[in-house]
Design a protein around this motif. Structure first.
Motif, PDB file in Angstrom:
ATOM      1  N   VAL A  25       0.852  -1.182   0.000  1.00  0.00           N
ATOM      2  CA  VAL A  25       0.000   0.000   0.000  1.00  0.00           C
ATOM      3  C   VAL A  25       0.889   1.232   0.000  1.00  0.00           C
ATOM      4  N   MET A  26       0.288   2.378  -0.260  1.00  0.00           N
ATOM      5  CA  MET A  26       1.035   3.642  -0.293  1.00  0.00           C
ATOM      6  C   MET A  26       1.029   4.234   1.115  1.00  0.00           C
ATOM      7  N   TYR A  27       1.959   3.746   1.924  1.00  0.00           N
ATOM      8  CA  TYR A  27       2.003   4.138   3.332  1.00  0.00           C
ATOM      9  C   TYR A  27       2.109   5.654   3.482  1.00  0.00           C
TER      10      TYR A  27
ATOM     11  N   PRO B 225      -3.311   5.335 -11.811  1.00  0.00           N
ATOM     12  CA  PRO B 225      -2.943   5.662 -10.438  1.00  0.00           C
ATOM     13  C   PRO B 225      -1.429   5.774 -10.260  1.00  0.00           C
ATOM     14  N   ASN B 226      -1.020   6.157  -9.045  1.00  0.00           N
ATOM     15  CA  ASN B 226       0.394   6.340  -8.759  1.00  0.00           C
ATOM     16  C   ASN B 226       1.059   5.108  -8.157  1.00  0.00           C
TER      17      ASN B 226
ATOM     18  N   GLY C 108      12.191  -5.768  -5.686  1.00  0.00           N
ATOM     19  CA  GLY C 108      12.790  -5.375  -4.419  1.00  0.00           C
ATOM     20  C   GLY C 108      13.145  -3.916  -4.294  1.00  0.00           C
ATOM     21  N   VAL C 109      12.997  -3.134  -5.364  1.00  0.00           N
ATOM     22  CA  VAL C 109      13.323  -1.711  -5.296  1.00  0.00           C
ATOM     23  C   VAL C 109      12.181  -0.962  -4.618  1.00  0.00           C
ATOM     24  N   ASP C 110      12.526  -0.155  -3.627  1.00  0.00           N
ATOM     25  CA  ASP C 110      11.546   0.653  -2.906  1.00  0.00           C
ATOM     26  C   ASP C 110      11.005   1.736  -3.835  1.00  0.00           C
ATOM     27  N   PRO C 111       9.684   1.815  -4.034  1.00  0.00           N
ATOM     28  CA  PRO C 111       9.123   2.869  -4.894  1.00  0.00           C
ATOM     29  C   PRO C 111       9.486   4.281  -4.434  1.00  0.00           C
ATOM     30  N   ASP C 112       9.829   4.439  -3.146  1.00  0.00           N
ATOM     31  CA  ASP C 112      10.167   5.759  -2.612  1.00  0.00           C
ATOM     32  C   ASP C 112      11.671   5.963  -2.458  1.00  0.00           C
ATOM     33  N   ALA C 113      12.465   5.153  -3.152  1.00  0.00           N
ATOM     34  CA  ALA C 113      13.918   5.176  -2.961  1.00  0.00           C
ATOM     35  C   ALA C 113      14.546   6.508  -3.356  1.00  0.00           C
ATOM     36  N   LEU C 114      13.950   7.217  -4.299  1.00  0.00           N
ATOM     37  CA  LEU C 114      14.540   8.472  -4.773  1.00  0.00           C
ATOM     38  C   LEU C 114      14.170   9.661  -3.901  1.00  0.00           C
ATOM     39  N   LYS C 115      13.298   9.453  -2.921  1.00  0.00           N
ATOM     40  CA  LYS C 115      12.930  10.450  -1.917  1.00  0.00           C
ATOM     41  C   LYS C 115      12.508  11.773  -2.586  1.00  0.00           C
TER      42      LYS C 115
ATOM     43  N   ILE D 277      17.859   4.921 -13.411  1.00  0.00           N
ATOM     44  CA  ILE D 277      17.808   5.495 -12.068  1.00  0.00           C
ATOM     45  C   ILE D 277      16.495   5.130 -11.384  1.00  0.00           C
ATOM     46  N   LYS D 278      15.397   5.259 -12.106  1.00  0.00           N
ATOM     47  CA  LYS D 278      14.082   4.926 -11.555  1.00  0.00           C
ATOM     48  C   LYS D 278      13.986   3.432 -11.240  1.00  0.00           C
ATOM     49  N   SER D 279      14.394   2.596 -12.177  1.00  0.00           N
ATOM     50  CA  SER D 279      14.232   1.152 -12.021  1.00  0.00           C
ATOM     51  C   SER D 279      15.103   0.585 -10.914  1.00  0.00           C
TER      52      SER D 279
END
Length: 660
Positions: free
Chosen positions: A201-203, A372-373, A446-453, A572-574
């Motif tokens: 979910v989008m915490y 959606p996002n 395994g890549v965090d969707p929010d990794a790029l902050k 970078i995104k992936s």
């Protein structure tokens, strides 16, 4: 005025803003059921207004009520006319930005009147109409609001993205408690994530994170939680709309959304978005809820927005050609095959006519949206993309003959190219950006969707823009009949590079950096491509009689550079490569040459144009029979900007002035 053959797109100007109107062609031809559905959904879209204001800054609702009371009740003397005029402009800017801070630059507005005028006016209006706390005097209200309005060091930026600073403690937005640090928030949400869950979910999306007795906790935005009074009204109108849905699937979408508003459960939100993405048959559609995360410096929490639309059937043929070929575009993208989707699912796209704009889409609005996002929902179920055709049409018609291109384009040949192709290419680039760009590529497992902050929004917008830039020059578009010839793309390339290198800085005050994600994205792409092409003289900056111009010498090579950068941005995104994202953005996307900036600003000022534009909504007027049933809905234009804002503050005010 009732809709007529002639239509005035331009309305009033103030500060750096031009107000426009958009035309809702085709509304009168809809069925009564469809008109009623749009009316109910439009009410739901307007009732979330106070949520956004409070999200942007905790003082916004109190300031708005105070300023509106002065505006409507205070009668200035002749000697105070200049001060009151400046006060009026200040209020109009705050209305436009849904708060104290500029909607794009995020800096707090500087009032053009002094505190003595404000204090005098405040003390003379009826205190019953002021947002006073219990047992608070008007003098105490003045003391409380004085630093909010007049102290430039108090809450100076709504969203701060300066590298190396605590982004939460230095941002005025109201998504976190005042004493919650960036490190604490990041640790809190990282602790909720399960790296082994393929459907996260989008915490944090629908809550304020606060600290109580030293313990972090979320105050969830739901019908019996924070913002409950506004959400109650939204739900009321959504439930009235359900019986008028165009099919059972659409009714289910609305029911899921209502359930989410009632529970605040993020899994229910995912169920709603999946149902919404899969509903593609109806003529009418909507967005309503916590959507985009640009207003949160950490890119987690979503601002409230709402709009209602219906399909432009003829123009949608254009986007359907793109969406039906989504896999071809994915397969032929210049990015590494590790980052490509093996199967593009559920990609739908259409051109729409906005019927109403609300929340974070009003008065300033996007012209294209892809939702959606959630990354996993997009990967498994697809996305919906829209180009808002009647807004782009309003922009184009309002800008006709304003002298901008003649001033900044280098020569007559290039000007002719832009006159011939730019409007059509802008629409097509928006289609490519929203329909295919945002929907392309994939995160590695395994890549965090929010990794790029804090850099994530800029990287994502650059990725979608580059996808559009790369493909707008592809022969495939000519084959699909979407461009008239293979030279049309040059208009888009020139206009994009001109904007990113030079002219978008008209939106920024001298000495300021580029802050907004879309502007950073455009600067990043244009500056990177310019630098990479220097040795080959792909493009050059020309100074002619003290004026700076752009010349593009090799459009074909420029396309190759766009493809090269697209490959790197997708990597970078992936991979979630935070350091690479930071390096690119800090190097190319933020700083502005001060001398060049002053020149561009002076040339633009001489044209007497406004860099920012926004919209005044139409008004929907239902007619009822003796049973209280709607028998018709008429659309009315012509409401003045201040009248609309005051009406919205009166009719759609739902929240307390302080929301703890």
């Amino acid at each position: 005025m009732i809709q007529t053959e002639t239509f005035a797109y331009n309305d009033e100007k103030f500060a750096d803003i031009q107000m426009l109107r958009f035309k809702v062609d085709g509304f009168s031809k809809l069925s009564l059921r469809q008109k009623t559905f749009i009316y109910f959904l439009s009410q739901a879209a307007l009732y979330g207004r106070d949520i956004l204001w409070d999200q942007n800054c905790k003082y916004n609702l109190r300031v708005r009520k105070t300023l509106e009371t002065i505006y409507t009740e205070y009668h200035p003397t002749q000697e105070e006319k200049t001060a009151f005029d400046a006060f009026t402009v200040y209020l109009k800017r705050i209305w436009f930005s849904n708060g104290l801070h500029h909607h794009y630059g995020c800096d707090k507005f500087k009032p053009g009147f002094d505190e003595s005028f404000f204090r005098k006016a405040l003390l003379q209006v009826n205190p019953i109409h002021l947002p006073l706390r219990q047992r608070q005097t008007v003098e105490e209200l003045y003391e409380e609001l004085y630093p909010v309005i007049f102290d430039p060091a108090f809450l100076p930026k709504r969203v701060n993205q300066a590298d190396g600073e605590d982004l939460l403690l230095t941002s005025a937005c109201n998504y976190y408690g005042e004493d919650v640090t960036q490190a604490e928030a990041e640790a809190f949400y990282n602790g909720l994530k399960d790296e082994n869950n393929p459907q996260p979910v989008m915490y944090g999306m629908n809550s304020r994170l606060v600290k109580e007795d030293g313990i972090l906790k979320e105050k969830v935005w739901k019908i019996d939680g924070l913002y409950g009074a506004a959400i109650h009204k939204i739900v009321y109108w959504l439930e009235k709309a359900i019986p008028f849905a165009e099919n059972e699937h659409q009714a289910t979408v609305l029911q899921k959304l209502v359930s989410f508003y009632k529970t605040g459960d993020l899994k229910t939100f995912d169920e709603y978005t999946i149902a919404w993405v899969q509903e593609t048959e109806s003529m009418i559609d909507f967005t309503n809820g916590f959507t985009e995360t640009y207003g949160d410096p950490l890119g987690l929490k979503a601002s409230w927005e709402g709009y209602v639309n219906f399909k432009d059937v003829e123009a949608t043929l254009r986007t359907e050609k793109l969406s039906s070929n989504a896999q071809w575009f994915e397969d032929h993208s210049p990015v590494d095959k590790r980052f490509k989707k093996n199967c593009c699912k559920g990609v739908s796209a259409k051109v729409i006519k906005a019927a109403i704009l609300g929340g974070d889409l009003y008065p300033a609005s996007a012209i294209g949206i892809n939702l959606p996002n959630s990354n996993w929902v997009r990967a498994e179920y697809g996305s919906k993309s829209v180009t808002i055709g009647n807004l782009t049409d309003a922009y184009n018609k309002a800008a006709h003959g304003n002298g901008f291109l003649k001033e900044f384009v280098i020569d007559a040949e290039t000007l002719q190219l832009l006159d011939k192709y730019q409007d059509a290419c802008d629409d097509l680039h928006t289609d490519l950006h929203e329909c295919l760009g945002h929907g392309s590529g994939r995160l590695l497992p395994g890549v965090d969707p929010d990794a790029l902050k804090a850099y994530g929004a800029t990287i994502e917008e650059a990725r979608a823009d580059l996808f559009g830039l790369y493909y707008i020059a592809d022969p495939k578009l000519f084959e699909l009949g979407l461009v008239p010839d293979m030279q049309a793309y040059k208009a888009q390339y020139y206009g994009y590079m001109l904007n990113g290198l030079l002219t978008q800085t008209v939106r920024i005050e001298p000495g300021k950096d580029i802050e907004e994600a879309h502007m950073r994205n455009r600067a990043l792409i244009a500056r990177w491509a310019f630098e990479q092409g220097k040795a080959e003289n792909v493009a050059e900056i020309i100074n002619n009689n003290g004026k700076t111009y752009l010349r593009i010498n090799n459009y074909e090579r420029l396309r190759e550079l766009f493809g090269k950068l697209l490959a790197e941005i997708q990597r970078i995104k992936s991979e979630g490569d935070y350091n690479a994202a930071r390096e690119l953005i800090e190097r190319y996307a933020i700083k502005i040459d001060p001398a060049l900036h002053q020149e561009i600003l002076a040339r633009y000022k001489a044209l007497q144009l406004c860099p920012y534009k926004g919209f005044i909504n139409p008004v929907y007027k239902p007619s009822y029979n003796e049973k209280g049933e709607i028998i018709d809905v008429q659309i009315v234009y012509g409401e003045a900007y201040d009248a609309q804002m005051l009406r919205y503050s009166k009719d759609y005010a739902t929240l307390p002035y302080i929301n703890d």
